[in-house]
Design a protein around this motif. Structure first.
Motif, PDB file in Angstrom:
ATOM      1  N   THR A  65       0.441  -1.325  -0.101  1.00  0.00           N
ATOM      2  CA  THR A  65      -0.149   0.343  -0.212  1.00  0.00           C
ATOM      3  C   THR A  65       1.366   1.087   0.430  1.00  0.00           C
ATOM      4  O   THR A  65       2.015   1.069  -0.391  1.00  0.00           O
ATOM      5  CB  THR A  65      -1.185  -0.171   1.161  1.00  0.00           C
ATOM      6  N   SER A  66       0.334   2.351  -0.099  1.00  0.00           N
ATOM      7  CA  SER A  66       1.139   4.174   0.120  1.00  0.00           C
ATOM      8  C   SER A  66       0.032   4.724   1.303  1.00  0.00           C
ATOM      9  O   SER A  66      -1.122   4.782   1.242  1.00  0.00           O
ATOM     10  CB  SER A  66       0.492   4.679  -1.476  1.00  0.00           C
ATOM     11  N   VAL A  67       1.345   5.191   1.930  1.00  0.00           N
ATOM     12  CA  VAL A  67       1.239   6.198   2.867  1.00  0.00           C
ATOM     13  C   VAL A  67       1.242   7.078   2.944  1.00  0.00           C
ATOM     14  O   VAL A  67       2.785   7.435   2.398  1.00  0.00           O
ATOM     15  CB  VAL A  67       1.066   5.616   4.266  1.00  0.00           C
ATOM     16  N   ASP A  68       0.716   8.156   2.954  1.00  0.00           N
ATOM     17  CA  ASP A  68       1.328   9.830   2.231  1.00  0.00           C
ATOM     18  C   ASP A  68       2.110   9.275   1.227  1.00  0.00           C
ATOM     19  O   ASP A  68       1.429   8.360  -0.116  1.00  0.00           O
ATOM     20  CB  ASP A  68       2.974  10.340   3.205  1.00  0.00           C
ATOM     21  N   ARG A  69       3.213   9.188   1.065  1.00  0.00           N
ATOM     22  CA  ARG A  69       4.149   8.703  -0.502  1.00  0.00           C
ATOM     23  C   ARG A  69       4.645   7.673  -0.774  1.00  0.00           C
ATOM     24  O   ARG A  69       5.851   7.422  -1.168  1.00  0.00           O
ATOM     25  CB  ARG A  69       4.582   9.947  -1.675  1.00  0.00           C
ATOM     26  N   ASP A  70       4.891   6.909   0.879  1.00  0.00           N
ATOM     27  CA  ASP A  70       6.084   6.155   0.823  1.00  0.00           C
ATOM     28  C   ASP A  70       5.026   4.895   0.299  1.00  0.00           C
ATOM     29  O   ASP A  70       3.294   4.698   0.712  1.00  0.00           O
ATOM     30  CB  ASP A  70       6.057   5.901   2.295  1.00  0.00           C
ATOM     31  N   SER A  71       5.863   3.766  -0.198  1.00  0.00           N
ATOM     32  CA  SER A  71       5.597   2.294  -0.093  1.00  0.00           C
ATOM     33  C   SER A  71       5.733   1.470   0.739  1.00  0.00           C
ATOM     34  O   SER A  71       6.800   1.384   1.792  1.00  0.00           O
ATOM     35  CB  SER A  71       5.777   1.756  -1.438  1.00  0.00           C
ATOM     36  N   ILE A  72       4.441   1.141   1.544  1.00  0.00           N
ATOM     37  CA  ILE A  72       4.861   0.095   2.704  1.00  0.00           C
ATOM     38  C   ILE A  72       4.132  -1.610   2.672  1.00  0.00           C
ATOM     39  O   ILE A  72       2.868  -1.581   1.444  1.00  0.00           O
ATOM     40  CB  ILE A  72       3.638   0.509   3.687  1.00  0.00           C
TER      41      ILE A  72
END
Ligand code: ATP
Ligand code: MG
Lengths: 93, 386
Positions: free
Chosen positions: A67-74
């Motif tokens: 997933t993406s949280v803000d612009r980071d991929s998690i």
């Protein structure tokens, strides 16, 4: 794809902008991490292979997600382990 | 004077970069600034016709770069404004390789001491022309339309400018149709900001006066009689760029989703603070008409449909630090030691692993965005703002 959107909108008919938003979310997760859906699947399979070497897990309930949280991929993984007690009763081959 | 260089770009073509450049430049000049706009779309010159200056071109950007003209000679003055507004047109018969990113930096460095703002119209795409346009930028404005392909391209641009140390970008959502948003047939501004996780600096409605004013070569923002809603929206963008606090609506009315909008507006104000050169002017109450315009824009923002965790997103507190190894060893949670008569299978939760995109060099990332990623508290706060 359709089933995912159904799940997200709880049976309510999603509007075209709802659909657009979810499609965008998915495509951006892959764009941002530079991982194609196939690569993500391959990675999931390999992760589960490793887990299986150590414990027995509930294949039906596995949840591995990019997933993406803000612009980071998690990358998140939820892998339910079958408890020892239950396992003992089940004959293994 | 030390000019700020603002580059208007988008990735996808035809979303309104040239329209936005012309209108923001006109509006900045009307506010009393000395402004130069540069058309960096070499080979597809357009800013001249949108601004209505096409008949006065003698020299162009390539003539400056190749030494055939002095900077001053290629600057066309827009005589309709009492303030100073100039255009440096693109060459029409050359291609993007006629100019390099360092040429753009040189031209802008020559302008910096003598003007307040340089506004650069970028070509579509992510190749040479785009690189040229962002090379001298202090601020990058990304224009998008409320549809999937242009938002996707905007996301790519946001990633690229952050990798170049030019981030964070500032978003303009152009051609918003409120009726379609209400019917659920157009991505709402809130959806787009949510997806892109970027600061909003303007909402521009779909407006026929844009076509009319382009026909006449008179940018909509030139008319101060507020007949053009898009013109007002562009003037508000210019005011935010100068650091003015332009509220979207009076704060008293904030409840529920309105509150979220106000939070977003504050995000835009923060963006404006960043952009503002020099001392911040005091907050000026916008004229009544403009408040109405912003209310109209505000009505376009609807409540988020999907709750934050619907897609299994980890909570902000679970966010790992930057140097967390990818796919780190799962740590046994307390639950896994729960009594054995518990029917639920024990759960091993992997720490969320952050996937670093391959391209950007670590040390070139803007310090600020890095900091935001690092502390859970800061990232929660960022969420609140957006
Ligand atoms: N808010 C708006 N309402 C109505 N029409 C608009 C609006 N903004 C832009 N347009 C129209 O959209 C078209 C494309 O705009 P423009 O040329 O500014 O896009 P661009 O991003 O510069 O395109 P290119 O990528 O080709 O350089 C033009 O016909 C313009 O009049
Ligand atoms: Mg253009």
């Amino acid at each position: 794809m359709a089933s995912l959107i159904d799940r997200l909108f709880g049976g309510r008919e999603p509007s075209s902008s709802d659909v657009a938003k979810e499609r965008l979310r998915l495509v951006l997760v892959h764009d941002r991490s530079n991982l194609t859906p196939e690569l993500v699947e391959a990675m999931k399979d390999e992760i589960l292979e490793v887990i299986a070497r150590y414990v027995e897990y509930d294949r039906e309930a596995v949840n591995i997600n990019l997933t993406s949280v803000d612009r980071d991929s998690i990358l998140t993984a939820e892998i339910p382990i079958i408890p020892d007690s239950r396992r003992r009763g089940v004959p293994t081959n | 004077m030390a000019a700020r260089v603002i580059t208007v770009t988008s990735g996808k073509g035809g979303v309104g970069k040239t329209t936005a450049t012309a209108n923001i430049a006109v509006a900045l000049a009307s506010l009393g600034n000395k402004v130069v706009c540069i058309d960096a779309d070499i080979g597809l010159r357009n800013l001249d016709v949108v601004m209505g200056l096409e008949n006065r071109i003698v020299y162009d950007l390539v003539d400056i770069v190749e030494g055939r003209a002095k900077l001053r000679q290629a600057m066309i003055r827009d005589k309709r404004l009492k303030e100073e507004l100039y255009l440096i047109p693109a060459a029409q018969t050359r291609d993007k390789t006629a100019v390099s990113p360092s040429d753009m930096v040189r031209v802008c460095d020559e302008l910096r001491p003598v003007v307040d703002y340089v506004v650069i119209d970028s070509p579509a795409g992510i190749e040479r022309g785009f690189r040229n346009a962002i090379a001298p930028a202090d601020v990058v404005v990304i224009v998008t339309n409320p549809e999937v392909s242009s938002v996707r391209d905007a996301d790519r641009i946001i990633g690229l400018i952050e990798a170049e140390g030019k981030g964070p970008g500032h978003l303009v959502i152009n051609r918003v149709k409120s009726e379609m948003v209400k019917k659920g047939d157009m991505l709402s501004p809130e959806d787009i900001i949510d997806i892109l996780a970027v600061k909003l600096i303007g909402l521009v409605p779909e407006d026929e006066t844009i076509l009319v004013s382009t026909n006449r070569g008179l940018p909509a923002a030139l008319n101060t009689d507020d007949q053009s809603r898009a013109g007002v929206a562009f003037r508000n963008i210019a005011r935010r760029i100068t650091g003015e606090n332009v509220p979207f609506m009076p704060m008293e009315e904030e409840t529920g989703w309105l509150k979220r909008l106000v939070a977003k507006v504050r995000g835009a104000e923060n963006a404006a603070d960043k952009i503002a050169a020099g001392p911040k002017p005091s907050v000026v109450e916008p004229p009544k008409k403009e408040i109405e315009e912003e209310r109209a824009a505000a009505r376009l923002i609807k409540p988020v449909m999907v709750s934050d965790n619907a897609d299994g997103k980890p909570k902000a507190e679970e966010k790992p630090s930057n140097n967390e190894p990818v796919a780190s060893a799962p740590t046994r949670s307390a639950e896994s030691k729960a009594d054995s008569d518990d029917e639920k299978p024990a759960v091993v939760k992997a720490e969320p692993a952050k996937i670093e995109p391959p391209a950007p060099k670590e040390d070139e990332k803007p310090a600020e965005s890095k900091e935001v990623n690092k502390t859970p508290a800061a990232s929660t706060e960022k969420k609140a703002i957006l």
